[in-house]
Design an enzyme around this catalytic site. Structure first.
Site, PDB file in Angstrom:
ATOM      1  CB  CYS A 257      35.930 146.291   3.834  1.00 41.22           C
ATOM      2  SG  CYS A 257      34.700 146.127   2.512  1.00 41.22           S
ATOM      3  N   GLY A 261      42.057 144.789  10.749  1.00 45.55           N
ATOM      4  CA  GLY A 261      41.434 144.277  11.961  1.00 45.55           C
ATOM      5  C   GLY A 261      41.425 145.208  13.152  1.00 45.55           C
ATOM      6  N   GLY A 262      41.797 146.456  12.975  1.00 47.80           N
ATOM      7  CA  GLY A 262      41.796 147.388  14.101  1.00 47.80           C
ATOM      8  C   GLY A 262      40.421 147.579  14.696  1.00 47.80           C
ATOM      9  CE  LYS A 263      37.501 151.744  10.948  1.00 45.76           C
ATOM     10  NZ  LYS A 263      38.771 151.462  10.251  1.00 45.76           N
ATOM     11  CG  ASP A 281      39.617 142.423   3.661  1.00 52.27           C
ATOM     12  OD1 ASP A 281      39.356 143.533   4.164  1.00 52.27           O
ATOM     13  OD2 ASP A 281      40.337 142.289   2.652  1.00 52.27           O
ATOM     14  CG  ASP A 307      33.055 140.951  -4.008  1.00 52.85           C
ATOM     15  OD1 ASP A 307      32.660 141.965  -3.398  1.00 52.85           O
ATOM     16  OD2 ASP A 307      33.251 140.935  -5.233  1.00 52.85           O
ATOM     17  CB  CYS A 379      40.093 156.588   5.657  1.00 51.25           C
ATOM     18  SG  CYS A 379      40.663 155.441   4.388  1.00 51.25           S
TER      19      CYS A 379
END
Length: 437
Positions: A257, A261-263, A281, A307, A379
């Site tokens: 997921c 793409g930050g992580k 994703d 998925d 989050c």
């Protein structure tokens, strides 16, 4: 009822359309706000964001004023005019817009909404609001003050009785802009010097090795080194993920997921010597964002649409050393960044999300090597999606155990729960699981 974009374009009509789409049609601000912002200048884009998101933060109070001043609810394609009037209230009560412009320009926006026949009504309502000084007549109802739907207000009250006021204040605040310096390109000290030279103020937060916080909001692409990939925009809570995952040289990593793409980028910055990193994703358009971010930051990762709950469709059978699961969640921890979330979610969604999270966890666990690490992240600030989810997972899987991230974790309350506003961060949850050898 779906309504077309206002014609001709008009700032206040467009803002009312965004609010209408979110409240009445359940559209996300990401989708509908982008549509109208494309029609406007950079300055007007910022105004549209500020006003439409401001209305969503204060919606219960604005709705209360509307019910007091409007004799009969509007129906059908005229319903959008109610949202226009609430926008007018917001300008008069909470913004720096001059009262003259707030009334006059809001009344004129009826034409772009195809509701010129209601021009007199809008004018009368806004004039009454001014004359009666309604902006001074705010509700004493604590839920209205918090600006939350009933289900979420009740849930937060039950989960966090002592911290509730601090949480709601943080939810209604404007989030700071965190930067993550790309250590593969430039050190934080060097980038801080570049910001100083450009006349941009910043602070250096504690407990973050790559982070800076901008003191004032600014145009991100105009910052030093944007096109060269010197930094990424990423909240401080999200910046903890790569360190908690702890990638080592030669390891195979799954970032599940992964969009936007930050992580993914931070994992590669922290440990560029991994053997491979698969960013997965289910949303192809969001994977495009990952690709854009990887290109700008000059990182290399394998991107795949799939998925997470169906590994048989995308997994090559080779076990992963580490998995980061940034699970689908209610996003209740990032409401300060996305005020629409509070009106797009309902109580029933939480049970569905908890079920989906459990399904994904159970599906991914067999793809992890014995001795491997899975970092679960959301989050959210709701226990059902976080500590309760992890407690139930460990009970289901005899080969899973919690690897504590803090000294305060217990069997009943595993993981680290970050609350909105804590050290200026978003609300976030992490739990690290080890698979026995």
């Amino acid at each position: 009822m779906n309504l077309p974009l206002p014609k001709p374009k008009n700032l206040r009509a467009d803002a009312a359309w965004v609010i209408y789409q979110i409240i009445e049609n359940g559209k996300s601000s990401r989708d509908c706000l982008n549509q109208v912002q494309q029609r406007h200048t950079q300055q007007d884009k910022a105004w549209l964001q500020e006003m439409s998101m401001g209305v969503l933060r204060q919606l219960p109070q604005l709705q209360l004023w509307l019910r007091e001043l409007l004799d009969k609810p509007l129906k059908g394609n005229k319903k959008i005019v109610e949202h226009l009037m609430m926008l007018g209230f917001y300008q008069l009560a909470y913004s720096r817009v001059s009262p003259h412009a707030a009334v006059g320009e809001t009344v004129n926006a009826t034409q772009s909404l195809g509701a010129v026949g209601l021009k007199g009504l809008v004018n009368a309502i806004l004039r009454n609001f001014q004359r009666q000084e309604r902006h001074l007549q705010v509700s004493d109802d604590p839920r209205v003050k918090a600006g939350l739907p009933k289900w979420l207000y009740k849930s937060l009250r039950e989960n966090y009785p002592a911290e509730f006021n601090d949480i709601t204040q943080a939810m209604n605040a404007v989030a700071p802009i965190w930067l993550r310096v790309n250590r593969q390109k430039i050190s934080r000290d060097e980038y801080a010097a570049a910001l100083t030279e450009a006349g941009i103020d910043y602070t250096i937060p504690p407990n973050h090795n790559d982070a800076l916080i901008l003191v004032t909001r600014t145009d991100i692409p105009g910052l030093p080194g944007f096109s060269a990939g010197w930094f990424a925009v990423q909240d401080g809570a999200a910046q903890l993920a790569a360190g908690y995952l702890g990638p080592a040289p030669g390891e195979t990593i799954l970032d599940c997921c992964a969009a936007p793409g930050g992580k993914t980028g931070h994992i590669l910055e922290l440990q560029p010597a991994v053997a491979s990193l698969l960013a997965l994703d289910s949303d192809a358009s969001r994977l495009d964002r990952v690709a854009e971010n990887m290109q700008r930051l000059q990182h290399t990762a394998t991107l795949r649409q799939g998925d997470a709950s169906q590994p048989q469709d995308w997994w090559d059978g080779n076990l992963y050393d580490r998995i980061l699961l940034d699970a689908p969640c209610s996003a209740t921890g990032v409401i300060r960044r996305h005020p629409d979330i509070r009106w797009l979610r309902n109580k029933d969604d939480i049970n569905q999300l908890v079920s989906l999270q459990a399904t994904i966890l159970d599906a991914l666990w067999p793809t992890l090597k014995p001795g491997g690490t899975l970092l679960y992240a959301t989050c959210s600030i709701l226990a059902a999606e976080n500590s309760q989810q992890m407690k139930a997972f460990v009970q289901r899987h005899a080969d899973a155990q919690v690897s504590p991230l803090t000294k305060t974790e217990t069997v009943e309350m595993p993981g680290r729960q970050i609350l909105p506003g804590e050290q200026q961060m978003d609300g976030f949850y992490y739990c690290r699981l080890l698979k026995s050898s």
